[in-house]
Design an enzyme around this catalytic site. Structure first.
Site, short mmCIF file in Angstrom:
data_model
loop_
_atom_site.label_atom_id
_atom_site.label_comp_id
_atom_site.label_asym_id
_atom_site.label_seq_id
_atom_site.Cartn_x
_atom_site.Cartn_y
_atom_site.Cartn_z
N ASP A 153 52.20 19.94 95.53
CA ASP A 153 52.12 19.96 94.07
C ASP A 153 51.68 18.60 93.55
O ASP A 153 51.88 17.58 94.21
CB ASP A 153 53.50 20.26 93.46
CG ASP A 153 53.88 21.73 93.54
OD1 ASP A 153 53.03 22.56 93.87
OD2 ASP A 153 55.06 22.03 93.27
N ARG A 191 44.36 23.84 94.23
CA ARG A 191 44.87 24.64 93.11
C ARG A 191 44.47 23.89 91.85
O ARG A 191 44.76 22.70 91.70
CB ARG A 191 46.39 24.74 93.17
CG ARG A 191 47.00 25.33 91.88
CD ARG A 191 48.48 25.02 91.73
NE ARG A 191 49.28 25.65 92.73
CZ ARG A 191 50.45 25.15 93.16
NH1 ARG A 191 50.92 24.03 92.66
NH2 ARG A 191 51.12 25.77 94.08
P1 FAD Z 1 48.33 26.98 78.25
O1 FAD Z 1 47.16 26.49 77.48
O2 FAD Z 1 49.53 26.10 78.34
O3 FAD Z 1 48.80 28.36 77.68
C1 FAD Z 1 47.91 29.45 77.46
C2 FAD Z 1 48.72 30.71 77.23
O4 FAD Z 1 49.40 31.03 78.44
C3 FAD Z 1 49.83 30.56 76.19
O5 FAD Z 1 49.35 30.80 74.91
C4 FAD Z 1 50.81 31.61 76.65
O6 FAD Z 1 50.38 32.89 76.26
C5 FAD Z 1 50.71 31.52 78.15
N1 FAD Z 1 51.69 30.57 78.70
C6 FAD Z 1 51.45 29.36 79.21
N2 FAD Z 1 52.59 28.76 79.64
C7 FAD Z 1 53.57 29.64 79.37
C8 FAD Z 1 54.97 29.62 79.55
N3 FAD Z 1 55.61 28.57 80.09
N4 FAD Z 1 55.67 30.70 79.15
C9 FAD Z 1 55.05 31.76 78.61
N5 FAD Z 1 53.73 31.84 78.40
C10 FAD Z 1 53.00 30.80 78.77
N6 FAD Z 1 51.16 21.51 86.74
C11 FAD Z 1 51.12 20.31 87.32
O7 FAD Z 1 50.99 19.29 86.63
N7 FAD Z 1 51.20 20.19 88.70
C12 FAD Z 1 51.29 21.28 89.51
O8 FAD Z 1 51.35 21.13 90.75
C13 FAD Z 1 51.32 22.57 88.91
N8 FAD Z 1 51.39 23.70 89.64
C14 FAD Z 1 51.29 24.91 89.02
C15 FAD Z 1 51.26 26.08 89.80
C16 FAD Z 1 51.05 27.31 89.19
C17 FAD Z 1 50.96 28.54 90.04
C18 FAD Z 1 50.90 27.39 87.76
C19 FAD Z 1 50.63 28.68 87.09
C20 FAD Z 1 50.98 26.26 87.01
C21 FAD Z 1 51.19 25.02 87.61
N9 FAD Z 1 51.28 23.86 86.85
C22 FAD Z 1 51.27 22.64 87.47
C23 FAD Z 1 51.48 23.92 85.37
C24 FAD Z 1 50.17 23.84 84.62
O9 FAD Z 1 49.63 22.55 84.74
C25 FAD Z 1 50.38 24.17 83.14
O10 FAD Z 1 51.28 23.25 82.59
C26 FAD Z 1 50.91 25.57 82.88
O11 FAD Z 1 50.36 26.49 83.77
C27 FAD Z 1 50.55 26.01 81.45
O12 FAD Z 1 49.16 26.02 81.28
P2 FAD Z 1 48.30 27.36 81.17
O13 FAD Z 1 47.10 27.17 82.00
O14 FAD Z 1 49.12 28.53 81.56
O15 FAD Z 1 47.80 27.42 79.69
#
Ligand code: FAD
Length: 307
Positions: free
Chosen positions: A132, A185
């Site tokens: 991560d 990722r």
């Molecule tokens: P956003 O722009 O945040 O959200 C878009 C839409 O997605 C929102 O309007 C909502 O409908 C939905 N959504 C987003 N988040 C949520 C939530 N928490 N609850 C409900 N609905 C939501 N980040 C790191 O910095 N390092 C990592 O190693 C890392 N690993 C990850 C691994 C996976 C499998 C995933 C899915 C995420 C990971 N992340 C990591 C987190 C990532 O960076 C984002 O902070 C997180 O995924 C929210 O961004 P988004 O792309 O979903 O879009």
């Protein structure tokens, strides 16, 4: 502003200690965290596998403060890999370097993760360790470690990195990883980063995400697009269709308990989906970052408490 508030809360050690020990805290977090034991994580993995999705298991924890804690975390990961092998789960693992003692002794963390990668590489079929990505003070050191482990004999294809679309440096980091065909990722990024190193506007982060996703999808290496953002997903799907990139060439990744409807829709449409399942007693910082991404979640979890 609310996002910053929750990220700050995620770093507060006093509240963390209190919350993680309280029964109410555990109930509140249960929407996003699969439970505190390996058994709970295995059960959650089996149900997700039954729905046609892959899993990445994450034993929650970060910023351990001594070598003993780091070794304890490593033992848990060894047990998870053993469970994946014996129960033939469709799962790999995700680890945070600060959970493996990166802040205590960098070389020790490298050895610990190196052993996990070697263990994954020795499995039949070979398994995979995703490292991560944490906040920007760790970016270069984390990438160096992934490159180093990937270069060791037998490890190729068994260790991967995470790239955050909000960082300006990400395209260059991707180029270097792709030169070695290291699996990536792509996520938007979950930490609070300064304006001189990271995009601050959602529109800018999104535009960079789509640009980088296209580079990954065209690379011929199997990558993960981690997002719940329907617009990101729609643009990736459209790109795959026009460029004739098959569904087997990459996967979408989402977090346990978030947009389960979208996860299933993608599976039904024939795309690969991996669900990231976090479990363990140290759930607080992870949970706070999820609330920060969507403050409406705070209301949602509180409502569930009374159901
Ligand atoms: P956003 O722009 O945040 O959200 C878009 C839409 O997605 C929102 O309007 C909502 O409908 C939905 N959504 C987003 N988040 C949520 C939530 N928490 N609850 C409900 N609905 C939501 N980040 C790191 O910095 N390092 C990592 O190693 C890392 N690993 C990850 C691994 C996976 C499998 C995933 C899915 C995420 C990971 N992340 C990591 C987190 C990532 O960076 C984002 O902070 C997180 O995924 C929210 O961004 P988004 O792309 O979903 O879009």
């Amino acid at each position: 502003m609310l996002r910053t508030f929750f990220v700050k809360l995620s770093e507060n050690r006093t509240i963390r200690g209190f919350a993680e020990r309280s029964a109410v805290g555990q109930k509140l977090s249960s929407r996003f965290v699969a439970g505190t034991s390996i058994q709970a994580a295995v059960a959650a993995t089996q149900s997700v596998n039954k729905l046609g999705m892959h899993v990445s298991l994450d034993n929650l924890g970060e910023n351990v403060t001594n070598a003993e804690e780091a070794h304890e975390s490593a033992v848990l990961y060894e047990q998870i890999l053993d469970e994946i092998g014996t129960r033939q789960l469709d799962a790999n693992v995700s680890v945070k370097l600060t959970h493996m003692g990166f802040d205590v002794d960098e070389k020790m963390a490298q050895d610990i993760v190196g052993e996990l990668v070697a263990r994954a590489a020795a499995m039949q079929p070979k398994n995979f360790v995703r490292v991560d990505m944490e906040g920007s003070p760790y970016t270069q050191r984390t990438l160096d470690l992934v490159h180093h482990l990937h270069d060791l004999p037998g490890n190729s294809g068994c260790v991967g990195a995470v790239i955050q679309a909000y960082l300006f440096r990400s395209e260059k980091d991707i180029e270097e990883l792709l030169a070695k065909r290291i699996r990536i990722r792509l996520c938007k990024g979950a930490y609070k980063e300064a304006g001189d190193i990271a995009y601050q506007q959602k529109s800018e982060v999104d535009a960079n995400y789509v640009r980088l996703a296209k580079i990954l999808m065209s690379s011929g290496v199997y990558h993960g697009l981690a997002t719940h953002d329907e617009s990101m997903i729609e643009q990736a799907v459209a790109f795959a269709k026009t460029e004739k990139i098959p569904p087997t060439a990459f996967e979408f990744q989402m977090l346990h308990g978030i947009r389960r409807d979208l996860q299933q829709k993608l599976v039904l449409d024939g795309w690969n989906v991996r669900v990231y399942i976090p479990f363990g007693t140290e759930w607080y910082p992870y949970f706070m970052r999820r609330l920060g991404e969507r403050p409406a979640n705070a209301l949602f979890v509180v409502k569930n408490l009374f159901r």
